[in-house]
Design an enzyme around this catalytic site. Structure first.
Site, PDB file in Angstrom:
ATOM      1  N   ILE A   1       0.954  -1.023  -0.032  1.00  0.00           N
ATOM      2  CA  ILE A   1       0.099  -0.037   0.074  1.00  0.00           C
ATOM      3  C   ILE A   1       0.961   1.245  -0.160  1.00  0.00           C
ATOM      4  O   ILE A   1       1.743   1.317   0.707  1.00  0.00           O
ATOM      5  CB  ILE A   1      -1.041   0.201   1.282  1.00  0.00           C
ATOM      6  CG1 ILE A   1      -1.798  -1.277   1.470  1.00  0.00           C
ATOM      7  CG2 ILE A   1      -1.872   1.300   1.177  1.00  0.00           C
ATOM      8  CD1 ILE A   1      -2.546  -1.492   2.491  1.00  0.00           C
ATOM      9  N   THR A   2       0.387   2.271  -0.933  1.00  0.00           N
ATOM     10  CA  THR A   2       1.323   3.535  -0.827  1.00  0.00           C
ATOM     11  C   THR A   2       0.540   4.461  -0.163  1.00  0.00           C
ATOM     12  O   THR A   2      -0.679   4.527  -0.190  1.00  0.00           O
ATOM     13  CB  THR A   2       1.639   4.007  -2.272  1.00  0.00           C
ATOM     14  OG1 THR A   2       0.651   4.465  -3.043  1.00  0.00           O
ATOM     15  CG2 THR A   2       2.481   2.806  -3.240  1.00  0.00           C
ATOM     16  N   GLY A   3       1.282   5.492   0.376  1.00  0.00           N
ATOM     17  CA  GLY A   3       0.555   6.479   1.100  1.00  0.00           C
ATOM     18  C   GLY A   3      -0.255   6.272   2.331  1.00  0.00           C
ATOM     19  O   GLY A   3      -1.469   6.510   2.618  1.00  0.00           O
TER      20      GLY A   3
ATOM     21  N   GLY B   1      -4.677   9.831   6.139  1.00  0.00           N
ATOM     22  CA  GLY B   1      -6.229  10.297   5.344  1.00  0.00           C
ATOM     23  C   GLY B   1      -6.651   8.580   4.960  1.00  0.00           C
ATOM     24  O   GLY B   1      -6.761   7.862   5.762  1.00  0.00           O
TER      25      GLY B   1
ATOM     26  N   TYR C   1      -4.339  18.534 -11.239  1.00  0.00           N
ATOM     27  CA  TYR C   1      -5.049  17.360 -10.292  1.00  0.00           C
ATOM     28  C   TYR C   1      -6.083  16.540 -11.213  1.00  0.00           C
ATOM     29  O   TYR C   1      -6.067  15.348 -11.252  1.00  0.00           O
ATOM     30  CB  TYR C   1      -5.544  17.978  -9.240  1.00  0.00           C
ATOM     31  CG  TYR C   1      -6.027  16.945  -8.157  1.00  0.00           C
ATOM     32  CD1 TYR C   1      -5.359  16.003  -7.173  1.00  0.00           C
ATOM     33  CD2 TYR C   1      -7.194  16.692  -8.031  1.00  0.00           C
ATOM     34  CE1 TYR C   1      -5.703  14.901  -6.720  1.00  0.00           C
ATOM     35  CE2 TYR C   1      -7.996  15.683  -7.346  1.00  0.00           C
ATOM     36  CZ  TYR C   1      -7.208  14.674  -6.404  1.00  0.00           C
ATOM     37  OH  TYR C   1      -7.665  13.899  -5.577  1.00  0.00           O
TER      38      TYR C   1
HETATM   39  N1  LIG Z   1      -9.468  13.661   0.213  1.00  0.00           N
HETATM   40  C1  LIG Z   1     -10.255  13.605  -0.681  1.00  0.00           C
HETATM   41  O1  LIG Z   1     -11.340  14.085  -0.733  1.00  0.00           O
HETATM   42  C2  LIG Z   1     -10.140  12.825  -2.030  1.00  0.00           C
HETATM   43  C3  LIG Z   1     -11.008  12.579  -3.054  1.00  0.00           C
HETATM   44  C4  LIG Z   1     -10.868  12.149  -4.223  1.00  0.00           C
HETATM   45  C5  LIG Z   1      -9.344  11.433  -4.269  1.00  0.00           C
HETATM   46  N2  LIG Z   1      -8.428  11.419  -3.299  1.00  0.00           N
HETATM   47  C6  LIG Z   1      -7.413  10.612  -3.286  1.00  0.00           C
HETATM   48  O2  LIG Z   1      -7.305   9.872  -2.339  1.00  0.00           O
HETATM   49  C7  LIG Z   1      -5.691   9.699  -2.056  1.00  0.00           C
HETATM   50  C8  LIG Z   1      -5.061   9.605  -0.847  1.00  0.00           C
HETATM   51  O3  LIG Z   1      -5.193  10.963  -0.396  1.00  0.00           O
HETATM   52  P1  LIG Z   1      -5.787  11.449   1.123  1.00  0.00           P
HETATM   53  O4  LIG Z   1      -6.925  12.364   0.817  1.00  0.00           O
HETATM   54  O5  LIG Z   1      -5.777  10.308   1.982  1.00  0.00           O
HETATM   55  O6  LIG Z   1      -4.600  12.559   1.249  1.00  0.00           O
HETATM   56  P2  LIG Z   1      -3.343  12.640   2.391  1.00  0.00           P
HETATM   57  O7  LIG Z   1      -4.139  12.765   3.802  1.00  0.00           O
HETATM   58  O8  LIG Z   1      -2.406  13.930   2.191  1.00  0.00           O
HETATM   59  O9  LIG Z   1      -2.734  11.322   2.060  1.00  0.00           O
HETATM   60  C9  LIG Z   1      -1.714  11.325   1.203  1.00  0.00           C
HETATM   61  C10 LIG Z   1      -0.859  10.037   1.327  1.00  0.00           C
HETATM   62  O10 LIG Z   1       0.168  10.084   0.332  1.00  0.00           O
HETATM   63  C11 LIG Z   1       1.468  10.172   0.854  1.00  0.00           C
HETATM   64  N3  LIG Z   1       2.071  10.904  -0.183  1.00  0.00           N
HETATM   65  C12 LIG Z   1       2.033  12.063  -0.542  1.00  0.00           C
HETATM   66  N4  LIG Z   1       3.129  12.693  -1.508  1.00  0.00           N
HETATM   67  C13 LIG Z   1       4.067  11.291  -1.359  1.00  0.00           C
HETATM   68  C14 LIG Z   1       5.406  11.321  -2.229  1.00  0.00           C
HETATM   69  N5  LIG Z   1       5.686  12.364  -2.873  1.00  0.00           N
HETATM   70  N6  LIG Z   1       5.934  10.246  -1.996  1.00  0.00           N
HETATM   71  C15 LIG Z   1       5.171   9.135  -0.995  1.00  0.00           C
HETATM   72  N7  LIG Z   1       3.993   9.305  -0.686  1.00  0.00           N
HETATM   73  C16 LIG Z   1       3.641  10.448  -0.711  1.00  0.00           C
HETATM   74  C17 LIG Z   1       1.276  10.845   2.333  1.00  0.00           C
HETATM   75  O11 LIG Z   1       2.614  10.735   2.810  1.00  0.00           O
HETATM   76  P3  LIG Z   1       2.846  11.790   4.182  1.00  0.00           P
HETATM   77  O12 LIG Z   1       2.083  11.521   5.275  1.00  0.00           O
HETATM   78  O13 LIG Z   1       4.340  11.635   4.271  1.00  0.00           O
HETATM   79  O14 LIG Z   1       2.305  13.081   3.641  1.00  0.00           O
HETATM   80  C18 LIG Z   1       0.243  10.415   2.653  1.00  0.00           C
HETATM   81  O15 LIG Z   1       0.471   9.268   3.244  1.00  0.00           O
HETATM   82  C19 LIG Z   1      -5.041  10.329  -3.204  1.00  0.00           C
HETATM   83  O16 LIG Z   1      -4.701   9.806  -4.500  1.00  0.00           O
HETATM   84  C20 LIG Z   1      -5.994  11.748  -3.675  1.00  0.00           C
HETATM   85  O17 LIG Z   1      -5.805  12.014  -5.040  1.00  0.00           O
HETATM   86  C21 LIG Z   1      -8.770  12.038  -2.242  1.00  0.00           C
END
Ligand SMILES: NC(=O)c1ccc[n+]([C@@H]2O[C@H](COP(=O)([O-])OP(=O)(O)OC[C@H]3O[C@@H](n4cnc5c(N)ncnc54)[C@H](OP(=O)(O)O)[C@@H]3O)[C@@H](O)[C@H]2O)c1
Length: 291
Positions: free
Chosen positions: A18-20, A24, A173
């Site tokens: 799993i990445t990230g 969140g 984005y």
């Molecule tokens: N939130 C929304 O409403 C929403 C809606 C639609 C789609 N999404 C998608 O959901 C996915 C997760 O996003 P989230 O909302 O959960 O955001 P988030 O809370 O900011 O989590 C993002 C995760 O990705 C990691 N990450 C970011 N940049 C990275 C890099 N350069 N290399 C390795 N890891 C990296 C972060 O690590 P760190 O903890 O170190 O920062 C974190 O674990 C994304 O693909 C986003 O586009 C989100």
């Protein structure tokens, strides 16, 4: 929101990457998947936070968690992460490409590419392709790509993919999330008959770290909106569903939201755009040269 009806498949003796996973949607998905007993391999960019997560998951009952540390916007890191995984494991049953972000100011990655495209699309593309063979050897296996409904506002600007002429954080984005769906569909087509499925999803609008890396108005908007958004646990539901539900066994190339298959935008369904994006992505990652 509807919840999956069936029990998840057992992940005991399975290997999941799993990445990230540090915050969140990725964190909530990781916590839920960890409970199903797999060997978990987590790709993080901050080793200290990664170790804290490993410890938290161990306390919650899964001691089989290991870390790979890398910045997924950096192709050398993606290659190293994939090589380290392959040096330790000869099986991979579930790959969740989740790490992503929005950048309101144009930034470039260490490879000189626009950051949103580099992280959100090429990160998924390169890591998945480097792990393709081990996924096929482990079939049945699943790939889950976290995309977004934001893709409906996106278009793949082949004449300026790196947004050098003009830049908008939301356009970049939306383009990257459209790329996630096109990649999912093209990969599913290429994986037909292998027993590896590949699906993608919109998690809803979720209160996470998303947008908080921005120092401007986006960070403020995200904070103000937080009480009205889904929790990370709600946002992770469709990721978990695609990763573990028997209901989607054999389903591939599809886009889901709220655990239901949906039709993505017209451009997302265009196989010519998907094929062209694949070729450009191969060139930008030098992938063809690996084989
Ligand atoms: N939130 C929304 O409403 C929403 C809606 C639609 C789609 N999404 C998608 O959901 C996915 C997760 O996003 P989230 O909302 O959960 O955001 P988030 O809370 O900011 O989590 C993002 C995760 O990705 C990691 N990450 C970011 N940049 C990275 C890099 N350069 N290399 C390795 N890891 C990296 C972060 O690590 P760190 O903890 O170190 O920062 C974190 O674990 C994304 O693909 C986003 O586009 C989100």
């Amino acid at each position: 929101m509807s919840q999956p009806m069936s029990q998840p498949v057992s992940l005991r003796d399975k290997v999941c990457l799993i990445t990230g996973p540090t915050q969140g949607i990725g964190l909530a998905a990781t916590q839920a998947i960890a409970k199903l007993g797999p060997k978990l391999v987590l790709v993080v960019r901050d080793a200290k936070r990664g170790r804290e997560l490993v410890e938290a998951l161990r306390i919650q009952g899964n001691p089989n968690v290991e870390l790979l540390v890398g910045d997924l916007s950096v192709q050398a890191d993606v290659r190293r992460v994939a090589a380290e995984f392959l040096s330790r494991h000869d099986r991979l049953h579930l790959l969740v490409n989740n790490a992503g972000a929005i950048f309101m100011q144009r930034q470039t990655s260490r490879d000189g590419l626009e950051m949103t495209f580099a992280l959100n699309h090429l990160g998924y593309f390169l890591l998945t392709n480097l792990l393709r063979d081990v996924l096929v050897q482990s079939a049945p296996a699943r790939i889950v790509n976290v995309a977004s409904r934001a893709h409906v506002r996106g278009t793949i600007a082949f004449d300026d993919l790196q947004a050098t002429r003009s830049y908008s954080g939301w356009s970049a984005y939306s383009q990257s999330k459209l790329a996630n769906i096109l990649f999912t569909r093209e990969l599913a087509r290429r994986l037909q008959g292998t027993g590896v499925t590949c699906n993608c999803l919109h998690p809803g609008v979720v209160s996470t770290g998303f947008g908080k890396n921005d120092s401007g108005w986006m960070r403020w908007v995200v904070r103000m909106a937080a009480p009205f958004l889904r929790s990370p646990e709600q946002g992770a539901a469709t990721t978990i569903f695609l990763a573990t539900s028997p209901a989607v066994e054999g389903v591939t190339g599809a886009y889901f939201s709220d655990c239901k298959e949906r039709e993505p935008s017209k451009e997302a369904r265009d196989p010519k755009v998907a094929e062209r994006l694949w070729q450009v992505s191969e060139q930008l990652t030098g992938l063809g040269k690996d084989s």
